[in-house]
Motif scaffolding. Structure first.
Motif, PDB file in Angstrom:
ATOM      1  N   THR A 294       3.007   7.170  -6.607  1.00  0.00           N
ATOM      2  CA  THR A 294       2.105   8.115  -7.255  1.00  0.00           C
ATOM      3  C   THR A 294       2.676   9.518  -7.077  1.00  0.00           C
ATOM      4  O   THR A 294       2.952   9.926  -5.948  1.00  0.00           O
ATOM      5  CB  THR A 294       0.692   8.048  -6.647  1.00  0.00           C
ATOM      6  OG1 THR A 294       0.280   6.684  -6.624  1.00  0.00           O
ATOM      7  CG2 THR A 294      -0.299   8.850  -7.468  1.00  0.00           C
ATOM      8  N   LYS A 295       2.843  10.204  -8.177  1.00  0.00           N
ATOM      9  CA  LYS A 295       3.433  11.540  -8.078  1.00  0.00           C
ATOM     10  C   LYS A 295       2.378  12.544  -7.627  1.00  0.00           C
ATOM     11  O   LYS A 295       1.309  12.619  -8.214  1.00  0.00           O
ATOM     12  CB  LYS A 295       3.982  11.968  -9.446  1.00  0.00           C
ATOM     13  CG  LYS A 295       5.247  11.237  -9.825  1.00  0.00           C
ATOM     14  CD  LYS A 295       6.196  12.108 -10.625  1.00  0.00           C
ATOM     15  CE  LYS A 295       7.589  11.535 -10.614  1.00  0.00           C
ATOM     16  NZ  LYS A 295       7.651  10.122 -11.060  1.00  0.00           N
ATOM     17  N   SER A 296       2.700  13.277  -6.587  1.00  0.00           N
ATOM     18  CA  SER A 296       1.778  14.303  -6.118  1.00  0.00           C
ATOM     19  C   SER A 296       2.508  15.202  -5.127  1.00  0.00           C
ATOM     20  O   SER A 296       3.380  14.760  -4.389  1.00  0.00           O
ATOM     21  CB  SER A 296       0.561  13.653  -5.445  1.00  0.00           C
ATOM     22  OG  SER A 296      -0.253  14.635  -4.862  1.00  0.00           O
ATOM     23  N   GLU A 297       2.136  16.469  -5.146  1.00  0.00           N
ATOM     24  CA  GLU A 297       2.710  17.431  -4.210  1.00  0.00           C
ATOM     25  C   GLU A 297       2.285  17.117  -2.782  1.00  0.00           C
ATOM     26  O   GLU A 297       3.000  17.361  -1.834  1.00  0.00           O
ATOM     27  CB  GLU A 297       2.183  18.833  -4.544  1.00  0.00           C
ATOM     28  CG  GLU A 297       2.697  19.393  -5.837  1.00  0.00           C
ATOM     29  CD  GLU A 297       4.042  20.059  -5.648  1.00  0.00           C
ATOM     30  OE1 GLU A 297       4.081  21.084  -4.949  1.00  0.00           O
ATOM     31  OE2 GLU A 297       5.048  19.530  -6.170  1.00  0.00           O
ATOM     32  N   LYS A 298       1.068  16.584  -2.695  1.00  0.00           N
ATOM     33  CA  LYS A 298       0.467  16.406  -1.378  1.00  0.00           C
ATOM     34  C   LYS A 298       0.004  14.967  -1.223  1.00  0.00           C
ATOM     35  O   LYS A 298      -0.606  14.415  -2.141  1.00  0.00           O
ATOM     36  CB  LYS A 298      -0.744  17.348  -1.270  1.00  0.00           C
ATOM     37  CG  LYS A 298      -1.445  17.325   0.051  1.00  0.00           C
ATOM     38  CD  LYS A 298      -0.908  18.374   0.983  1.00  0.00           C
ATOM     39  CE  LYS A 298      -1.365  18.136   2.406  1.00  0.00           C
ATOM     40  NZ  LYS A 298      -0.605  18.945   3.359  1.00  0.00           N
ATOM     41  N   LYS A 299       0.319  14.368  -0.109  1.00  0.00           N
ATOM     42  CA  LYS A 299      -0.187  13.031   0.175  1.00  0.00           C
ATOM     43  C   LYS A 299      -0.651  12.970   1.631  1.00  0.00           C
ATOM     44  O   LYS A 299      -0.150  13.713   2.471  1.00  0.00           O
ATOM     45  CB  LYS A 299       0.912  11.981  -0.047  1.00  0.00           C
ATOM     46  CG  LYS A 299       1.306  11.823  -1.504  1.00  0.00           C
ATOM     47  CD  LYS A 299       2.438  10.847  -1.690  1.00  0.00           C
ATOM     48  CE  LYS A 299       2.945  10.928  -3.120  1.00  0.00           C
ATOM     49  NZ  LYS A 299       4.096  10.063  -3.360  1.00  0.00           N
ATOM     50  N   TYR A 300      -1.580  12.089   1.867  1.00  0.00           N
ATOM     51  CA  TYR A 300      -2.117  11.971   3.217  1.00  0.00           C
ATOM     52  C   TYR A 300      -1.925  10.558   3.762  1.00  0.00           C
ATOM     53  O   TYR A 300      -1.948   9.585   3.019  1.00  0.00           O
ATOM     54  CB  TYR A 300      -3.606  12.283   3.234  1.00  0.00           C
ATOM     55  CG  TYR A 300      -3.949  13.714   2.954  1.00  0.00           C
ATOM     56  CD1 TYR A 300      -3.870  14.679   3.959  1.00  0.00           C
ATOM     57  CD2 TYR A 300      -4.358  14.116   1.690  1.00  0.00           C
ATOM     58  CE1 TYR A 300      -4.200  15.995   3.708  1.00  0.00           C
ATOM     59  CE2 TYR A 300      -4.683  15.433   1.417  1.00  0.00           C
ATOM     60  CZ  TYR A 300      -4.602  16.372   2.435  1.00  0.00           C
ATOM     61  OH  TYR A 300      -4.932  17.684   2.184  1.00  0.00           O
ATOM     62  N   LEU A 301      -1.780  10.504   5.073  1.00  0.00           N
ATOM     63  CA  LEU A 301      -1.745   9.223   5.759  1.00  0.00           C
ATOM     64  C   LEU A 301      -2.885   9.219   6.778  1.00  0.00           C
ATOM     65  O   LEU A 301      -3.071  10.192   7.503  1.00  0.00           O
ATOM     66  CB  LEU A 301      -0.407   9.047   6.481  1.00  0.00           C
ATOM     67  CG  LEU A 301      -0.262   7.732   7.240  1.00  0.00           C
ATOM     68  CD1 LEU A 301      -0.117   6.579   6.268  1.00  0.00           C
ATOM     69  CD2 LEU A 301       0.939   7.774   8.164  1.00  0.00           C
TER      70      LEU A 301
ATOM     71  N   LYS B 247       0.838  -1.200   0.000  1.00  0.00           N
ATOM     72  CA  LYS B 247       0.000   0.000   0.000  1.00  0.00           C
ATOM     73  C   LYS B 247       0.875   1.253   0.000  1.00  0.00           C
ATOM     74  O   LYS B 247       0.641   2.195  -0.741  1.00  0.00           O
ATOM     75  CB  LYS B 247      -0.863   0.008   1.268  1.00  0.00           C
ATOM     76  CG  LYS B 247      -2.330  -0.240   1.053  1.00  0.00           C
ATOM     77  CD  LYS B 247      -3.079   0.031   2.353  1.00  0.00           C
ATOM     78  CE  LYS B 247      -4.532  -0.405   2.235  1.00  0.00           C
ATOM     79  NZ  LYS B 247      -5.291  -0.220   3.460  1.00  0.00           N
ATOM     80  N   TRP B 248       1.854   1.237   0.881  1.00  0.00           N
ATOM     81  CA  TRP B 248       2.735   2.408   0.989  1.00  0.00           C
ATOM     82  C   TRP B 248       3.461   2.641  -0.322  1.00  0.00           C
ATOM     83  O   TRP B 248       3.615   3.766  -0.778  1.00  0.00           O
ATOM     84  CB  TRP B 248       3.788   2.203   2.103  1.00  0.00           C
ATOM     85  CG  TRP B 248       3.223   2.020   3.467  1.00  0.00           C
ATOM     86  CD1 TRP B 248       1.905   2.024   3.828  1.00  0.00           C
ATOM     87  CD2 TRP B 248       3.961   1.802   4.671  1.00  0.00           C
ATOM     88  NE1 TRP B 248       1.788   1.813   5.171  1.00  0.00           N
ATOM     89  CE2 TRP B 248       3.029   1.679   5.722  1.00  0.00           C
ATOM     90  CE3 TRP B 248       5.319   1.695   4.974  1.00  0.00           C
ATOM     91  CZ2 TRP B 248       3.414   1.459   7.038  1.00  0.00           C
ATOM     92  CZ3 TRP B 248       5.708   1.478   6.293  1.00  0.00           C
ATOM     93  CH2 TRP B 248       4.758   1.363   7.313  1.00  0.00           C
TER      94      TRP B 248
ATOM     95  N   SER C 253      -4.674   5.032  -2.877  1.00  0.00           N
ATOM     96  CA  SER C 253      -3.247   5.295  -3.088  1.00  0.00           C
ATOM     97  C   SER C 253      -3.018   6.158  -4.332  1.00  0.00           C
ATOM     98  O   SER C 253      -1.988   6.800  -4.446  1.00  0.00           O
ATOM     99  CB  SER C 253      -2.479   3.975  -3.215  1.00  0.00           C
ATOM    100  OG  SER C 253      -3.096   3.165  -4.186  1.00  0.00           O
ATOM    101  N   GLU C 254      -4.003   6.175  -5.243  1.00  0.00           N
ATOM    102  CA  GLU C 254      -3.892   7.096  -6.377  1.00  0.00           C
ATOM    103  C   GLU C 254      -4.689   8.370  -6.106  1.00  0.00           C
ATOM    104  O   GLU C 254      -4.212   9.472  -6.332  1.00  0.00           O
ATOM    105  CB  GLU C 254      -4.461   6.484  -7.655  1.00  0.00           C
ATOM    106  CG  GLU C 254      -3.834   5.181  -8.098  1.00  0.00           C
ATOM    107  CD  GLU C 254      -4.781   4.440  -9.039  1.00  0.00           C
ATOM    108  OE1 GLU C 254      -5.104   4.993 -10.105  1.00  0.00           O
ATOM    109  OE2 GLU C 254      -5.215   3.326  -8.680  1.00  0.00           O
ATOM    110  N   SER C 255      -5.914   8.189  -5.658  1.00  0.00           N
ATOM    111  CA  SER C 255      -6.782   9.330  -5.432  1.00  0.00           C
ATOM    112  C   SER C 255      -7.603   9.058  -4.177  1.00  0.00           C
ATOM    113  O   SER C 255      -8.533   8.282  -4.198  1.00  0.00           O
ATOM    114  CB  SER C 255      -7.703   9.514  -6.644  1.00  0.00           C
ATOM    115  OG  SER C 255      -8.648  10.510  -6.352  1.00  0.00           O
ATOM    116  N   GLY C 256      -7.182   9.683  -3.098  1.00  0.00           N
ATOM    117  CA  GLY C 256      -7.834   9.411  -1.822  1.00  0.00           C
ATOM    118  C   GLY C 256      -8.415  10.660  -1.218  1.00  0.00           C
ATOM    119  O   GLY C 256      -9.246  11.337  -1.842  1.00  0.00           O
ATOM    120  N   LEU C 257      -7.930  11.001  -0.027  1.00  0.00           N
ATOM    121  CA  LEU C 257      -8.465  12.157   0.683  1.00  0.00           C
ATOM    122  C   LEU C 257      -8.257  13.433  -0.134  1.00  0.00           C
ATOM    123  O   LEU C 257      -7.139  13.699  -0.599  1.00  0.00           O
ATOM    124  CB  LEU C 257      -7.764  12.265   2.050  1.00  0.00           C
ATOM    125  CG  LEU C 257      -8.286  13.336   2.999  1.00  0.00           C
ATOM    126  CD1 LEU C 257      -9.744  13.110   3.351  1.00  0.00           C
ATOM    127  CD2 LEU C 257      -7.443  13.381   4.268  1.00  0.00           C
TER     128      LEU C 257
END
Lengths: 570, 154, 666
Positions: free
Chosen positions: C243-250, C236-237, C368-372
């Protein structure tokens, strides 16, 4: 991408869903919650298919294809699942199809037939909820609702009104305005997009059929009917014709056979609206009036701005909508001419719209009598034609009555989003320059996109214009106006996506492909007419000469213009 | 108490604060009134239908005021196999209300809750966050009598 | 100088990050760069003091988790405070989390200076004077209250005859990895957590490993999601990291909703730093700079402790900006769940954090691609995160050594129902259900016979004796028709009706269904109705149609269950029918008894019971006849009574009131 669907190899585009692929391959997969153009919610599960390697059935509306995928859309497992889902829906449904407004045109009913549901396998408690019949436009029957959520998504995601939502949870959930209020006590704009997207009979128009029949049958009443532009490219669908079939002449015939005394064309007053509205716009431009000017012919849009942006009301054109102008003229100009007591005249408008029903009973629209007495949607007219025993397909063409029957191409395009703008530009150009536009087809404002913008230079005046349809798209422009930094001069707003051709009163269900065909038909009528500018309408010119004087005259203001209300909400 | 200070703590026009702000209003007011939900809708710029939809979705939110004593009957699995349904029925009969309701005199509210994690003393109820375990029909009757006495004295 | 924080300013020069140095010296590693001798000594001194190795005054540790409190821990606490004051004894009282032995709550540990820590069970307020007198004053042990002692290196000082607590049958077969600190340390003390080796895993990850190496380590350890599905955590991690993104959430899923499970709560209340540490490590691995803990609002104590944990960790520079001087930033917020079981489903949980109705959406796209807020997000549950620090601290191979081929590590279960030792147990993967129920759980009380164990809560299945030698791992449980689930283990004896149990779970799922998809919303309702009809007496059926429906239901039940399983949108619906299917599979004859004979063999389904009076036992006291609201009991005084079945409404009043045990049901 190479994919196997029902043992047949085919090519798919990366990122597309199983559903779009299947559609292209001529495989029918039933859907209930799916709405073209919006992201899938995957809630109804009727579109499930079998994909090799997947533990469970997957919803084809939401599941993207991948290389080497093997799909079965019609396996016994799939069929059994779909049938069970239909049976479950029916178990919680009133099963009173015979008395339902959607009898014969119901997606659940069709599915039950297609999947061979012949007994009630599951039975038990049913959702019990009161009907909401209080609004002037729309009826809600939550017991018939199958909770597909299409109405809610349209109302929130496309119309940005958010009048209704799903409340409670699980088996108890249902769709309602907040606090179980009725639609007529909340900021619902009555656009009817929920109705044209409802698969079953949970949402329908408030029918005026009975009062119209009563008026027709009343010998004292002189019943005058008028037909909106978008109706003539859609009504045929109710009689099995291809979407976009033009049935103007057949409508006139049918209306006469039903028993209307006089048959007028709302297109006449669409031309009239352009004369008034173009004059108003030029007045605002020349005299430093409030800009941008916003069009005012879509009653859902009027209610929207009254509720949500009352600060922008001064930007609205004061013109009544065309059928209201027509109603006012029928009960004055026409009544005088025919020497009929306006009190005995009953005006019926055939409209592609549910909000028009609400508009017709606004106290501002009419003095001693309402300008319009009843509004029938395209669907109601179809029912009346059937009810009258008329074989619509075999009717000959007939023609509208004078003096409110003549119209130009500028009028008919009112039916499609961007049409009012284009029509106004044709006349504004003529008024300012004394000649017709070089290219009368003003394409930048045509089409079904929600926002279309253009700049046009007329005689040294550069006009910045926009045509917006679908209420969600207008907020951006209204926020600019509110903040005082809008650079537009003229903005056309149509509440419904695509304009009146996809109005809340049109044949069901709403479908972008059908809307596209209706639009093409509208522009075809325009193209084929000899006169394509409202200023060329001779009957309109005669009306000014005989009765109103000139555009925006005092009398024109009295009869053809109106005012608006703040309906502030928290 | 006024809810004004609550709004001051949150940013306006941010739909993601909806649930925390409703929780805090309920903590202060005891329930969510139509008036407050309208206010929250305006504050978050959400349609009030959505606020109502959220408020009716979650178990925690109540749209009516609560009674003085809130009785929560644990309906966890451990309690169930030890007879919590009888506990619930007894309470419903004794109080004359169903789970999720409040007595007319606003003294008692009865709720069910999915496992409060006191499985060792199942079946268990909590009255205003105080636990009472190993319940039997008789124990409940005694317990209620003592609370009724208490409310009379107040 | 009592806390590590006091040391920061004084004992280290500013060449290094003080917390980093502290963790180094606590764990005896590093080259002591920037340390000085007195600093290391001071750390050791505080550590010993914190771990009660060198306490000068008696310390009382009272288990004040929710289960302790439910059993009256607060009253015990108050009694100690009062009595100690009266006797003028100076002692420190610490409230700890739950050691897991709920059946024995309230548990009070006593650490006398120079003595090992001793654990007393089932302490009541009235026991307090005796404990103070005997143990605190006379330094004597109260044998019948003793669970065991915690052995120390310092010697047992005359208490050698007491068994170490690990030898207690309840603990013997357990392996405490995640729960090592629960009930042992003060959960509100970051220093105690640090002294126990806490945050060492984090430091290793942040200062010596690249994010992909952290993922690799957890991958090698074989950690699988403890929330139910058993997906590889590191996978999962990795997906989110890629996934490329400026912002990620856990996101930490602490919305434990299984009605019969309280593992997560115990960890949240008993060792919250462990979860936070696991989250920071995960955030570093996947590249998130913001995290949420979505915790049930029904866990007020857990929320309070988490708030303090986040504050303390931020004060120590372990959360926030530039963690441990490495330039890594991670902010952590708490969101209170508003009560919806379906929010355990990750997309529903995301919607809830976003302020929406907690309704799941179809996957893909996966969070993991599109979440919060549309950003790549990882969601793990409490127990999963709580496993992470120890993997980093002790290494993947140490961890992978525990458990079975495909299921590594330990699993915590909430053991409850008809079992002697109700409580929280942590066992290595691969032990059998029998070992948990009979060895750890002590078997079935009241001389009743074991019937089934429900594993996996409403999504799981009920397993009979014939399969309880199944080893606990993800695959084996699936094979026998259950699932790991979150870890509820409810034991049932012969007096549990399996139809009633299936009905109970279906009722729960039905009322927790979000209502979005048709099979779950409508299907679970119909399943519940079918089950309800099975448990009704013919008396309550008004028409023939209804008894026809009853049989029809039995015919269609499996078909419906199958469709619900195959077509529902989310895990809640897909597993909703499991309790029905597993009980049908293992206990079909019980269903048939309900259906054909209208009898409930376990004597639970009230409508199907018949009340009888044992004429030998009945003394004719007439009490039952007086209590009967239907006048269904006849008989002369001092002669055996008789129940008229047609009148009886099965209210049970007669049976509960009979003083001679003369009324029985069939």
């Amino acid at each position: 991408m190479r994919i196997t669907i029902n043992d047949k190899e085919c090519w798919a585009n990366p990122g597309e869903t199983i559903l779009t692929l299947a559609e292209r391959e001529g495989i029918k997969i039933p859907t209930l919650c799916y709405l073209k153009g919006l992201s899938p919610t995957g809630s109804c599960r009727i579109c499930v298919v079998e994909v090799e390697g997947q533990r469970n059935l997957v919803p084809s509306c939401a599941f993207p294809v991948y290389e080497g995928m093997k799909i079965k859309t019609n396996s016994p497992k799939v069929r059994r699942a779909r049938k069970t889902i239909i049976e479950l829906l029916i178990a919680n449904h009133p099963q009173d199809c015979l008395f339902c407004v959607r009898n014969g045109n119901c997606e659940l009913q069709s599915l039950a037939a297609e999947y061979g549901v012949q007994s009630l396998r599951y039975q038990g408690e049913r959702r019990v909820r009161k009907q909401d019949v209080a609004s002037p436009s729309i009826l809600r029957d939550p017991e018939k609702c199958i909770l597909c959520g299409r109405c809610v998504r349209i109302c929130h995601e496309v119309q940005n009104v958010g009048a209704i939502d799903i409340v409670e949870r699980g088996f108890k959930s249902y769709i309602t305005p907040a606090f179980n209020n009725s639609l007529n006590t909340i900021p619902c704009v009555f656009c009817g997009q929920c109705v044209v997207n409802c698969p079953v009979g949970a949402l329908s128009e408030k029918s005026h059929e009975k009062i119209v029949w009563n008026a027709i049958n009343d010998p004292k009443k002189h019943v005058v009917v008028q037909v909106a532009p978008a109706v003539r490219v859609a009504l045929g669908e109710e009689f099995g014709m291809e979407p976009g079939t033009v049935v103007t002449g057949k409508i006139v015939s049918a209306l006469r056979r039903i028993g209307f005394d006089t048959v007028f064309d709302t297109n006449f007053s669409a031309d009239l609206t352009i004369m008034e509205e173009a004059t108003e716009l030029l007045g605002r431009l020349n005299n430093g009036g409030v800009l941008p000017m916003l069009t005012s012919c879509s009653p859902g849009w009027i209610k929207y701005i009254e509720h949500f942006y009352p600060d922008c009301l001064k930007n609205l054109s004061t013109c009544k909508s065309p059928h209201e102008m027509q109603g006012a003229l029928i009960k004055s100009y026409y009544a005088e001419k025919k020497k009929i007591n306006p009190a005995d005249i009953f005006v019926v408008s055939i409209m592609p719209c549910t909000a028009k029903k609400y508009e017709a009973q606004r106290p501002e629209l009419g003095e001693d009598y309402q300008d319009v007495d009843a509004v029938l949607t395209t669907r109601e007219l179809a029912r009346m034609i059937k009810n009258a025993g008329i074989d619509f397909n075999k009717l000959n063409d007939d023609y509208f009555d004078d003096p409110l029957g003549e119209s130009t191409g500028a009028a008919v395009i009112f039916g499609s989003a961007g049409g009012v703008m284009e029509a106004a530009l044709r006349t504004a150009h003529y008024t300012l320059t004394g000649r017709e536009m070089d290219n009368i087809d003003f394409r930048p404002v045509r089409g079904l996109e929600g926002v279309k913008e253009a700049e046009i230079n007329i005689n040294g005046t550069c006009l910045r214009i926009a045509a917006v349809n679908g209420l969600k798209n207008i907020d951006h422009f209204l926020d600019q106006i509110k903040d005082g930094n809008s650079s537009y001069h003229f903005i056309e707003v149509m509440a419904c996506p695509g304009g009146c051709i996809n109005g809340g009163g049109q044949p069901l269900p709403s479908d972008p492909e059908k809307t596209e065909k209706r639009m093409q038909a509208i522009y075809k009528i325009d193209r084929e007419l000899p006169k394509r500018g409202s200023h060329q309408n001779e009957s309109v010119q005669r009306l000014y000469k005989e009765f109103l004087g000139e555009p925006n005259s005092h009398k024109a203001h009295e009869l053809l213009h109106t005012h608006y209300l703040r309906r502030d909400i928290e | 108490m006024d809810t004004k200070q609550i709004y001051e703590k949150y940013p306006a026009n941010d739909p993601s604060i909806l649930i925390p702000i409703l929780q805090e209003i309920q903590e202060t007011e005891g329930y969510l009134s139509e008036e407050e939900m309208q206010k929250v809708a305006g504050f978050t710029r959400l349609p009030v239908s959505r606020v109502y939809g959220v408020a009716t979705f979650y178990n925690q939110f109540r749209l009516q005021p609560l009674g003085e004593y809130v009785i929560r009957v644990c309906r966890g699995t451990a309690c169930h196999v030890k007879g919590s349904l009888d506990v619930l029925t007894t309470l419903e009969n004794e109080l004359g209300i169903k789970a999720g309701e409040t007595t007319k005199d606003l003294k008692f509210s009865l709720e069910t809750v999915a496992c409060i994690g006191a499985c060792s003393i199942a079946p268990v109820i909590s009255i205003n966050d105080e636990y009472h375990g190993h319940l039997t029909v008789k124990k409940i009757q005694k317990l209620l009598a003592s609370f009724r006495k208490k409310t009379k004295e107040d | 100088m009592d806390t590590f924080k006091d040391l920061f300013a004084e004992l280290w020069n500013d060449s290094g990050n003080p917390v980093k140095l502290l963790i180094d010296s606590l764990n005896g590693v590093g080259e002591n760069k920037g340390h000085n001798e007195s600093g290391i000594n001071a750390v050791q001194k505080i550590k010993n003091n914190i771990l009660l190795e060198t306490n000068r005054e008696p310390v009382l540790l009272i288990g004040m988790g929710t289960c302790g409190l439910a059993n009256g821990a607060q009253k015990v606490y108050d009694a100690f405070v009062e009595q100690l004051k009266q006797k003028n004894i100076k002692a420190r009282i610490v409230s700890t989390g739950c050691v897991g032995y709920c059946a024995k709550e309230v548990i009070v540990d006593i650490k006398l200076p120079g003595h090992p820590r001793i654990s007393y069970a089932e302490v009541k307020p009235e026991d307090v004077p005796e404990i103070i007198e005997k143990t605190l004053i006379q330094k004597q042990i109260i044998q019948d209250k003793t669970l065991g002692i915690y052995k120390t290196n310092a010697g047992n000082n005359g208490w050698d005859h007491v068994e170490p607590i690990e030898q207690n049958p309840f603990f013997r077969k357990q392996k405490k990895v995640v729960l090592e600190n629960c009930g042992v340390i003060d959960p509100e003390s970051i220093d105690q957590y640090l002294a126990k080796g806490g945050y060492y895993g984090l430091m290793k990850a942040l200062t010596r490993m690249k994010p992909e190496e952290v993922i690799g380590e957890v991958m090698d350890a074989g950690l699988r999601g403890r929330g139910g599905g058993g997906f590889l955590t590191a996978k999962k991690w990795e997906l989110a990291a890629n996934t490329k993104s400026e912002k990620k959430y856990l996101i930490c899923n602490a919305d434990e909703g299984d009605p019969g499970a309280f593992m997560d709560r115990a960890v949240l209340e008993g060792d919250p730093h462990r979860i936070v540490e696991g989250m920071i490590i995960a955030a570093y691995a996947m590249g998130a700079d913001e995290g949420y803990i979505y915790c049930r609002a029904e866990y007020p104590l857990a929320i309070k402790r988490l708030e303090k944990t986040i504050k303390d960790a931020t004060d120590y520079g372990l959360l926030g900006d530039n963690i441990l001087g490495t330039g890594f930033n991670f902010k952590l917020k708490i969101k209170k769940g508003a009560g919806a079981f379906v929010c355990g489903e990750e997309t529903a949980l995301i919607h809830s954090i976003e302020g929406k109705r907690g309704m799941p959406r179809p996957r893909p796209p996966f969070p993991s691609e599109s979440g919060l807020f549309g950003k790549p997000s990882v969601i793990n549950n409490v127990e999963t995160f709580a496993n992470v620090p120890v993997i980093l601290r002790n290494g993947a191979s140490w961890y992978a050594h525990i458990g079975t081929e495909n299921s590594k590590g330990t699993k915590i279960f909430a053991l409850s129902g008809k079992v002697r030792n109700v409580g929280l147990v942590e066992v290595p993967m691969g032990v059998t259900l029998r070992e948990i129920i009979f060895d750890i759980g002590g078997g079935i009380p009241d001389n009743k016979k074991f019937k089934a164990v429900q594993i996996g809560g409403p999504s799981g299945g009920a397993l009979p004796e014939s399969v309880i030698d199944t080893k606990i791992d993800y695959e084996s449980l699936k094979k026998v028709g259950a699932m790991m689930g979150s870890g509820g283990l409810v034991v049932m004896d012969e007096s549990t009706c399996m139809v009633d149990l299936a009905k109970y779970f279906m009722d729960f799922i039905q009322s927790e269904s979000c209502g979005k998809c048709i099979p779950c919303r409508e299907g679970t309702k119909r399943l519940l109705e079918i089950l309800k009809r099975l448990t009704t007496s013919h008396r309550s059926e008004v028409s023939q149609d209804e008894s026809l429906l009853r049989f029809q239901g039995m015919v269609y039940m499996e078909r419906l269950a199958d469709v619900i399983k195959n077509t529902s949108l989310c895990g809640l619906g897909q597993t909703a029918a499991n309790p029905v299917l597993s009980t049908l599979h293992y206990f079909r004859e019980e269903y048939e008894a309900h259906l054909y004979d209208r009898k409930c063999p376990a004597g639970v389904c009230r409508e199907l019971l018949t009340y009888h009076i044992d004429t030998d036992k009945c003394t004719g006291c007439t009490l039952c006849a007086k209590k009967c609201p239907q006048n269904a009991i006849l008989g002369e005084i001092k002669k055996a009574h008789y129940i008229i079945d047609e009148k009886c409404i099965r209210c049970d009043q007669c049976r509960t009131n009979c003083k001679f045990d003369a009324i029985y049901v069939e």
